[in-house]
Design an enzyme around this catalytic site. Structure first.
Site, mmCIF file in Angstrom:
data_model
loop_
_atom_site.group_PDB
_atom_site.id
_atom_site.type_symbol
_atom_site.label_atom_id
_atom_site.label_comp_id
_atom_site.label_asym_id
_atom_site.label_seq_id
_atom_site.Cartn_x
_atom_site.Cartn_y
_atom_site.Cartn_z
ATOM 1 N N LYS A 191 38.584 39.503 44.891
ATOM 2 C CA LYS A 191 38.702 39.598 43.436
ATOM 3 C C LYS A 191 39.315 40.957 43.151
ATOM 4 C CE LYS A 191 36.294 40.350 39.143
ATOM 5 N NZ LYS A 191 35.032 40.474 38.417
ATOM 6 N N GLY A 223 30.600 43.777 30.755
ATOM 7 C CA GLY A 223 29.251 44.214 30.390
ATOM 8 C C GLY A 223 28.945 44.221 28.905
ATOM 9 N N ALA A 263 34.124 38.074 32.666
ATOM 10 C CA ALA A 263 33.714 39.262 31.903
ATOM 11 C C ALA A 263 33.547 38.985 30.416
ATOM 12 C CB ALA A 263 34.696 40.422 32.077
ATOM 13 N N GLY A 264 32.522 39.622 29.864
ATOM 14 C CA GLY A 264 32.272 39.554 28.430
ATOM 15 C C GLY A 264 31.299 38.466 28.006
ATOM 16 N N ALA A 309 27.983 38.085 35.474
ATOM 17 C CA ALA A 309 26.941 38.785 36.229
ATOM 18 C C ALA A 309 25.878 39.300 35.282
ATOM 19 C CB ALA A 309 27.545 39.933 37.023
#
Lengths: 267, 79
Positions: free
Chosen positions: A108, A169, A195-196, A217
């Site tokens: 990644k 995040g 993400a987000g 995550a």
């Protein structure tokens, strides 16, 4: 837990079939045991890790040193990332270390511009993608929600493009659904919303927009109950995928009765 | 005393020390000549010396020299 009553709907990347369209990250989990439970609950078959200096548990390793073994135990494929790299040079070096350590050519690719926004640096990203593809890596390119850049990365040989929904995040969800839709409509490689993501509905929306998978995550690892949240995402991704395949009704400005007006009794 | 830089910190070493010796010292795992862990598990470790990757197969033959800058990395939580 109730089994999901859905047909198998695997995701294929670089010729590898994954049974789950939820890709997990591992950052932010307070303990390895808790992380393992959340990963199992998510049903993921592909999970990212970062590459850092080896430190023994007594020295207080940031993520513990057994993460690789934990993933192997759970039959989860590992996707090393280049998190923390600001230049193509650093990212290529990190990918090479990861290939040597984890015996995978999947990476990644994350090349960020600065620590404040953590947004991808498009110029370095393009340069690193080109170099890594030439070195035989299978590049999962973490990118801005820019349809032009996404197509460029595909042309350079990336095996998947991973546009962000919002900065890493933040949990702000998908800030530009139109761009994500545009990226999906033009891509011929898998598109992974990365993400987000804040909560389950964000992941469902990503799938409804046509994304092939979702990567998250923080939304799980920092949730109050990570296992429950992981289950929520597992279902949300499946729900969103089914909705995308089911074909939503067009939006209308005025109401449309679903019951016929004919044959009403005189009351 | 001869020293190298190991994961950013000065570290004394004896002449003849190899990359494999350093990996064993840091991870506590015994290595085969191939660079695989003798316990049969996956080691999950890579080594860079002076910003060049040292392939696993070379660890047993790569002798450390004074002021070498060695990084030993592994997978941690992230992403």
């Amino acid at each position: 837990m109730t089994e999901l009553l859905t047909e198998p709907d695997p995701l294929t990347i670089d010729g590898v079939t994954l049974g789950s369209r939820l890709i997990m990250g591992t950052g932010g989990a307070p303990s390895l045991a808790g992380l393992g439970a959340a990963l199992l609950a998510s049903g993921t078959e592909l999970t990212t890790v970062a590459m850092r200096r080896y430190s023994t548990p007594e020295q207080g390793a940031p993520g513990g040193t057994n993460l690789f073994e934990l993933l192997l135990e759970h039959n989860i494929r590992v996707l090393p990332n280049t998190a923390g790299c600001f230049t193509a040079r650093e990212a290529v070096m990190t990918a090479e270390l990861a290939r040597e350590a984890l015996e995978t050519d999947w990476v990644k690719l994350e090349v960020i511009a600065d620590e404040h926004t953590l947004l991808p640096d498009a110029v370095e990203l393009v340069e690193a993608t080109e170099q890594l593809v030439n070195k035989g890596f299978k590049v999962f390119a973490y990118t801005n929600d820019d349809p032009v850049l996404a197509l460029r990365l595909e042309q350079l040989g990336a095996v998947a493009v991973m546009p962000l929904g919002a900065p890493i995040g933040t949990g702000l969800g998908i800030l530009n659904p139109h761009n994500i839709e545009l990226i999906v409509s033009r891509a011929s490689i898998p598109v992974v919303l990365d993400a987000g993501i804040g909560t389950a509905s964000d992941a469902a929306l990503a799938m409804e927009l046509g994304c092939d998978a979702v990567l998250l995550a923080t939304a799980v690892t920092r949730a109050q109950d990570p296992v429950r949240m992981a289950q929520a995402f597992k279902h949300a991704v499946i729900g969103g995928r089914l909705a995308a395949q089911g074909g939503r009704i067009p939006k209308r400005r005025h109401a449309l009765a679903s019951s016929a007006m004919d044959g009403r009794p005189d009351l | 005393m001869t020293t190298l830089k190991l994961n950013g910190a000065a570290h004394p070493f004896n002449p003849g020390t190899t990359v494999a010796d350093l990996v064993t010292a840091v991870t506590g795992r015994t290595l085969l000549a191939t660079g695989q862990a003798a316990d049969g598990g996956r080691l999950g470790v890579a080594v860079a010396r002076n910003a060049d990757i040292v392939p696993r197969s070379q660890w047993a033959h790569s002798r450390i020299e004074e002021n070498d800058d060695v990084e030993i990395v592994t997978a941690v939580q992230g992403g």
